[in-house]
Design a protein around this motif. Structure first.
Motif, mmCIF file in Angstrom:
data_model
loop_
_atom_site.group_PDB
_atom_site.id
_atom_site.type_symbol
_atom_site.label_atom_id
_atom_site.label_comp_id
_atom_site.label_asym_id
_atom_site.label_seq_id
_atom_site.Cartn_x
_atom_site.Cartn_y
_atom_site.Cartn_z
ATOM 1 N N LEU A 62 -7.190 -75.813 -41.374
ATOM 2 C CA LEU A 62 -6.073 -75.103 -40.862
ATOM 3 C C LEU A 62 -4.679 -75.680 -41.094
ATOM 4 O O LEU A 62 -4.711 -77.174 -41.506
ATOM 5 C CB LEU A 62 -6.343 -75.659 -39.338
ATOM 6 N N HIS A 63 -3.720 -75.161 -41.110
ATOM 7 C CA HIS A 63 -2.248 -75.698 -41.289
ATOM 8 C C HIS A 63 -2.115 -76.386 -39.980
ATOM 9 O O HIS A 63 -2.409 -75.936 -38.704
ATOM 10 C CB HIS A 63 -1.450 -74.581 -41.857
ATOM 11 N N GLU A 64 -1.323 -77.801 -40.293
ATOM 12 C CA GLU A 64 -1.000 -78.433 -39.203
ATOM 13 C C GLU A 64 0.494 -77.878 -38.249
ATOM 14 O O GLU A 64 0.950 -76.881 -38.990
ATOM 15 C CB GLU A 64 -0.750 -79.799 -39.680
ATOM 16 N N GLU A 65 0.698 -78.393 -37.509
ATOM 17 C CA GLU A 65 1.979 -78.129 -36.825
ATOM 18 C C GLU A 65 3.016 -78.852 -37.350
ATOM 19 O O GLU A 65 3.041 -79.210 -38.625
ATOM 20 C CB GLU A 65 1.953 -78.873 -35.363
ATOM 21 N N CYS A 66 4.094 -79.511 -36.763
ATOM 22 C CA CYS A 66 5.203 -80.429 -37.340
ATOM 23 C C CYS A 66 5.366 -81.342 -36.190
ATOM 24 O O CYS A 66 4.842 -81.219 -35.097
ATOM 25 C CB CYS A 66 6.642 -79.589 -37.437
ATOM 26 N N GLY A 67 6.069 -82.369 -36.584
ATOM 27 C CA GLY A 67 6.445 -83.517 -35.632
ATOM 28 C C GLY A 67 7.801 -83.680 -35.599
ATOM 29 O O GLY A 67 8.516 -83.715 -36.478
ATOM 30 N N VAL A 68 8.460 -84.117 -34.049
ATOM 31 C CA VAL A 68 9.817 -84.220 -34.216
ATOM 32 C C VAL A 68 9.947 -85.656 -33.431
ATOM 33 O O VAL A 68 9.107 -86.236 -32.525
ATOM 34 C CB VAL A 68 10.345 -83.195 -33.362
ATOM 35 N N PHE A 69 11.141 -86.112 -33.639
ATOM 36 C CA PHE A 69 11.168 -87.564 -33.157
ATOM 37 C C PHE A 69 12.657 -87.841 -33.038
ATOM 38 O O PHE A 69 13.684 -87.401 -33.906
ATOM 39 C CB PHE A 69 10.876 -88.671 -34.263
ATOM 40 N N GLY A 70 13.059 -88.543 -32.289
ATOM 41 C CA GLY A 70 14.609 -88.727 -32.036
ATOM 42 C C GLY A 70 15.104 -90.167 -31.233
ATOM 43 O O GLY A 70 13.933 -90.681 -30.477
ATOM 44 N N ILE A 71 15.971 -90.838 -31.321
ATOM 45 C CA ILE A 71 16.357 -91.938 -30.832
ATOM 46 C C ILE A 71 17.678 -91.954 -30.191
ATOM 47 O O ILE A 71 18.794 -91.261 -31.042
ATOM 48 C CB ILE A 71 16.254 -93.006 -31.965
ATOM 49 N N PHE A 72 17.986 -92.561 -29.125
ATOM 50 C CA PHE A 72 19.249 -92.502 -28.550
ATOM 51 C C PHE A 72 19.502 -93.808 -28.166
ATOM 52 O O PHE A 72 18.623 -94.300 -27.229
ATOM 53 C CB PHE A 72 19.802 -91.598 -27.382
ATOM 54 N N GLY A 73 20.459 -94.579 -28.420
ATOM 55 C CA GLY A 73 20.795 -95.834 -27.874
ATOM 56 C C GLY A 73 22.471 -95.982 -28.039
ATOM 57 O O GLY A 73 23.258 -95.312 -28.579
ATOM 58 N N THR A 74 22.864 -96.977 -27.260
ATOM 59 C CA THR A 74 24.424 -97.277 -27.107
ATOM 60 C C THR A 74 24.885 -98.370 -28.172
ATOM 61 O O THR A 74 26.118 -98.559 -28.189
ATOM 62 C CB THR A 74 24.813 -97.529 -25.630
ATOM 63 N N GLN A 75 23.914 -99.296 -28.592
ATOM 64 C CA GLN A 75 24.385 -100.134 -29.567
ATOM 65 C C GLN A 75 23.890 -99.736 -30.935
ATOM 66 O O GLN A 75 22.929 -98.963 -31.305
ATOM 67 C CB GLN A 75 23.663 -101.425 -29.046
ATOM 68 N N THR A 76 24.558 -100.314 -31.922
ATOM 69 C CA THR A 76 24.352 -99.938 -33.246
ATOM 70 C C THR A 76 23.231 -100.642 -33.650
ATOM 71 O O THR A 76 22.959 -101.998 -33.180
ATOM 72 C CB THR A 76 25.569 -100.294 -34.404
ATOM 73 N N GLN A 77 21.965 -100.241 -34.184
ATOM 74 C CA GLN A 77 20.664 -100.837 -34.551
ATOM 75 C C GLN A 77 20.155 -100.335 -35.653
ATOM 76 O O GLN A 77 20.598 -99.315 -36.410
ATOM 77 C CB GLN A 77 19.898 -100.592 -33.557
ATOM 78 N N THR A 135 15.727 -96.355 -49.852
ATOM 79 C CA THR A 135 16.002 -95.133 -49.065
ATOM 80 C C THR A 135 16.376 -95.608 -47.719
ATOM 81 O O THR A 135 17.407 -95.012 -47.190
ATOM 82 C CB THR A 135 14.985 -94.126 -49.040
ATOM 83 N N LEU A 136 15.742 -96.047 -47.146
ATOM 84 C CA LEU A 136 16.085 -96.575 -45.451
ATOM 85 C C LEU A 136 17.157 -97.339 -45.513
ATOM 86 O O LEU A 136 17.877 -96.842 -44.690
ATOM 87 C CB LEU A 136 14.782 -97.237 -44.843
ATOM 88 N N GLU A 137 17.407 -98.018 -46.533
ATOM 89 C CA GLU A 137 18.508 -99.216 -46.450
ATOM 90 C C GLU A 137 19.906 -98.250 -46.527
ATOM 91 O O GLU A 137 20.915 -98.347 -45.979
ATOM 92 C CB GLU A 137 18.538 -100.189 -47.530
ATOM 93 N N SER A 138 19.618 -97.080 -47.387
ATOM 94 C CA SER A 138 20.897 -96.296 -47.780
ATOM 95 C C SER A 138 21.213 -95.572 -46.352
ATOM 96 O O SER A 138 22.803 -95.100 -46.606
ATOM 97 C CB SER A 138 20.481 -95.509 -49.244
ATOM 98 N N LEU A 139 20.328 -95.364 -45.679
ATOM 99 C CA LEU A 139 21.009 -94.548 -44.291
ATOM 100 C C LEU A 139 21.652 -95.178 -43.424
ATOM 101 O O LEU A 139 22.382 -94.661 -42.693
ATOM 102 C CB LEU A 139 19.483 -94.222 -43.779
ATOM 103 N N GLY A 140 21.740 -96.886 -43.610
ATOM 104 C CA GLY A 140 22.423 -97.562 -42.743
ATOM 105 C C GLY A 140 21.974 -97.497 -41.247
ATOM 106 O O GLY A 140 20.914 -97.152 -41.143
ATOM 107 N N GLN A 141 22.723 -98.125 -40.585
ATOM 108 C CA GLN A 141 22.461 -98.355 -39.170
ATOM 109 C C GLN A 141 23.170 -97.409 -38.322
ATOM 110 O O GLN A 141 24.281 -96.612 -38.880
ATOM 111 C CB GLN A 141 22.693 -99.603 -38.708
#
Length: 476
Positions: free
Chosen positions: A4-19, A67-73
Motif C-alpha cells: 500500500l502507498h502511505e499517507e504523508c506526515g506534517v509537522f510544525g513548530i511555533f515559539g516566541t524565542q529564536t531557537q 543542510t540543517l545548519e544552512s537553514l539557520g535558527q
C-alpha cells in the motif's frame, strides 16, 4: 504487508524565542518517516525570513548536518514527509510548498487528498493561475492565496478556503507571524498538538512526533477546526466544526500510524491487539505458533495469541534499512524488495502449523511471497489472517487503493484467495467489528469506505480517483 502507498506526515513548530527549529523539525519528521518515504522538506521562519530545503529521499538522507545548519535558527518551522497520492513523485512535488505573495509569504504542508482537485485546478487555470506541480497541495495554496487578497488575516483566508475544499486535508500553514493547524470537517486524517516546557508549541500528524521532540500532548485538532498560534496566544476558529460526521480513517489504526501513537485518545497498539483478538474469535485455528509480519502485523498477532493461547513467536527478521515495500514503483521491484526485506527464523516455524497475521491483503502478490518463504523454511501449514477487512473499493482520501480490478478480494472468494497465495486458509477481520477497535458505536466515528463502499463525501462522478493526475499529465 500489502504494497500500500502511505499517507504523508506534517509537522510544525511555533515559539516566541529564536531557537534551533530546524533540528527539532528534523527529529519530528524522523519520527513520522513511516508516513512517507518519497520526499521531505523543512521551511524555517526567522522573523518573517523563510529558509527552505526540500528533496526526494528519506529524512536522514535529505538533511545532512550541513543542510540543517544552512537553514539557520528561527521561531517557527514547518516540515513534511511525503508519499504521493495526488501528483507524481518528482522532486518538484515535494513539500512544504512556499508561496510568495504581496500579502506575505506562506509555507504549507498537507496530508490527505482532495476529491475535487481537478475541478479546482481547472477553474484556477482559466482565471490565469499557473501551476508548477501536479499535486493537490498547490491547489490548496492557490485557493488560500486567492482568498487572502480580500481577507484581513491569513486565518480568515483559510476559513474561507475550506468552503471550497472537498475531501481529506490536515494542514500546517506558516505565515511570517503565525502557525496555523487545519483539519477537514470529517477529520479523515489525524492532527494533534503539544507543548514543551519552554512554551514552544508543536503540531504533528501523530503523537509519536511530539514524544520525539519532548513535547507534552495537549489534544487533537478537532474536525473542521482552525487553530492559530501567534504571539497573542492560541485562537480556535470553529466555524466548520460539527458540520459533518466524524470519519477518521480506520486504517490509521490498522496500518498507517506508529503503534506508539495515540489518535483521538485511542492507542494504536491497543487497537491492533483488539483486531487480533477479534480475528481469533472469528477464526479459531488449531496451530502451534502465531507470528506477525513486521511491523504493523505484530500487535495483531499478539492479540491473536493471547486470545487463543497459541504461543506467540518471532517469525521474521526485518532488514531495518529497507523502506516499506510500497515505495518500490513497480510490482517487480516490490517483489525484489520483499526478498531482501524479510528473512524467516526457521527455528520458529519449522515443522509447525503457523498462523500468520498481517495488517491487510490488498493485491495478494506480497502475501504469496511471504507464505512461500514460510513453506521453504519448513512450516507444515500456513493460515493467513488479515487484521483488516477485505478491500473491495478504492479510497478517495489519500490511500493508494486505486481500482477494484487490482484488489484480490474483488476477483476471488476467500477460499480462492487462499489458493492464489498458497495458504491453507485465509481470514479477514469482520467489517462489523471495526468499531470494537476504537470503542465507538457500530459504523460511527470512522471511515471504512475502502471496505464498505460507504463514502463520507461526494466522489468523482466517473469513479476515477486518479483523474487529477491522469488528466493533468495528458495535457502537459
Amino acid at each position: 504487508m500489502s504494497s500500500l502507498h502511505e499517507e504523508c506526515g506534517v509537522f510544525g513548530i511555533f515559539g516566541t524565542q529564536t531557537q534551533d527549529v530546524a533540528h527539532t523539525a528534523y527529529y519530528g519528521l524522523f519520527a513520522l518517516q513511516h508516513r512517507g518515504q518519497e520526499s521531505c522538506g523543512i521551511v524555517v521562519n526567522d522573523d518573517g525570513v523563510f529558509a527552505d530545503h526540500r528533496d526526494s529521499g528519506l529524512v536522514n538522507d535529505v538533511f545532512t548536518p550541513q543542510t540543517l545548519e544552512s537553514l539557520g535558527q528561527g521561531q517557527m518551522a514547518v516540515g513534511h514527509v511525503r508519499y504521493s497520492t495526488t501528483g507524481g513523485n518528482e522532486r518538484l512535488n515535494s513539500q512544504p510548498i512556499v508561496v510568495n505573495h504581496h500579502k506575505g509569504r506562506m509555507a504549507l504542508a498537507h496530508n490527505g487528498n482532495l476529491v475535487n482537485s481537478y475541478e479546482l485546478r481547472t477553474e484556477l487555470e482559466l482565471q490565469g493561475s499557473i501551476f508548477h506541480t501536479t499535486s493537490d497541495t498547490e491547489v490548496i495554496s492557490y485557493i488560500i492565496t486567492k482568498e487572502r487578497i480580500h481577507s484581513g488575516s491569513i486565518e480568515e483566508a483559510v476559513n474561507k478556503a475550506i468552503d471550497k475544499l472537498e475531501g481529506a486535508f490536515s494542514l500546517v500553514i506558516m505565515s511570517p507571524a503565525k502557525l496555523i493547524a487545519v483539519r477537514d470537517e470529517n477529520g479523515f486524517r489525524p492532527l494533534c498538538y503539544g507543548v514543551r516546557d519552554d512554551g514552544t508549541y508543536i503540531v504533528a500528524s501523530e503523537t509519536c512526533a511530539l514524544d520525539a521532540v519532548g513535547a507534552r500532548y495537549v489534544r487533537d485538532i478537532d474536525p473542521g477546526e482552525i487553530l492559530v498560534f501567534s504571539r497573542e496566544g492560541i485562537q480556535s476558529i470553529r466555524d466548520h466544526c460539527d458540520k459533518a460526521p466524524h470519519k477518521i480513517c480506520i486504517f490509521e489504526y490498522l496500518y498507517f500510524a506508529r503503534p506508539d501513537s495515540v489518535i483521538e485518545g485511542k492507542s494504536v497498539h491497543a487497537a491492533r491487539v483488539a483486531a487480533g483478538t477479534c480475528l481469533a474469535m472469528e477464526y479459531p485455528i488449531q496451530a502451534d505458533v502465531v507470528i506477525g509480519v513486521p511491523d504493523s502485523g505484530l500487535d495483531a498477532a499478539l492479540g491473536y495469541s493471547r486470545q487463543t493461547g497459541i504461543p506467540y513467536g518471532i517469525g521474521f527478521i526485518k532488514n531495518k534499512y529497507i523502506a516499506r515495500t510500497f515505495i518500490a514503483p513497480g510490482q517487480k521491484a516490490r517483489e525484489d524488495k520483499v526478498r531482501i526485506k524479510l528473512n524467516v527464523i526457521s527455528e520458529t516455524v519449522r515443522g509447525k502449523r503457523v498462523v500468520l497475521v498481517d495488517d491487510s491483503i490488498v493485491r495478494g502478490t506480497t502475501c504469496a511471497r511471504i507464505v512461500k518463504l514460510l513453506r521453504e523454511a519448513g512450516a507444515t501449514e500456513v493460515h493467513m489472517m488479515s487484521s483488516a477487512p477485505a478491500f473491495t473499493n478504492p479510497c478517495y482520501y489519500g490511500t493508494d487503493i486505486d481500482s477494484r480490478e487490482n484488489l484480490i478480494a474483488c476477483r476471488y472468494s476467500v477460499d480462492e484467495i487462499a489458493d492464489v497465495i498458497g495458504a491453507d486458509s485465509v481470514g479477514f477481520l469482520n467489517i462489523d467489528h471495526l468499531n470494537l477497535l476504537i470503542g465507538t458505536a457500530p459504523g460511527e466515528g470512522f471511515c471504512d469506505g475502502c471496505f464498505s463502499g460507504r463514502y463520507a463525501t461526494a466522489i468523482p462522478s466517473d469513479g476515477d480517483k486518479n483523474r487529477f493526475e491522469r488528466k493533468i499529465s495528458s495535457r502537459e
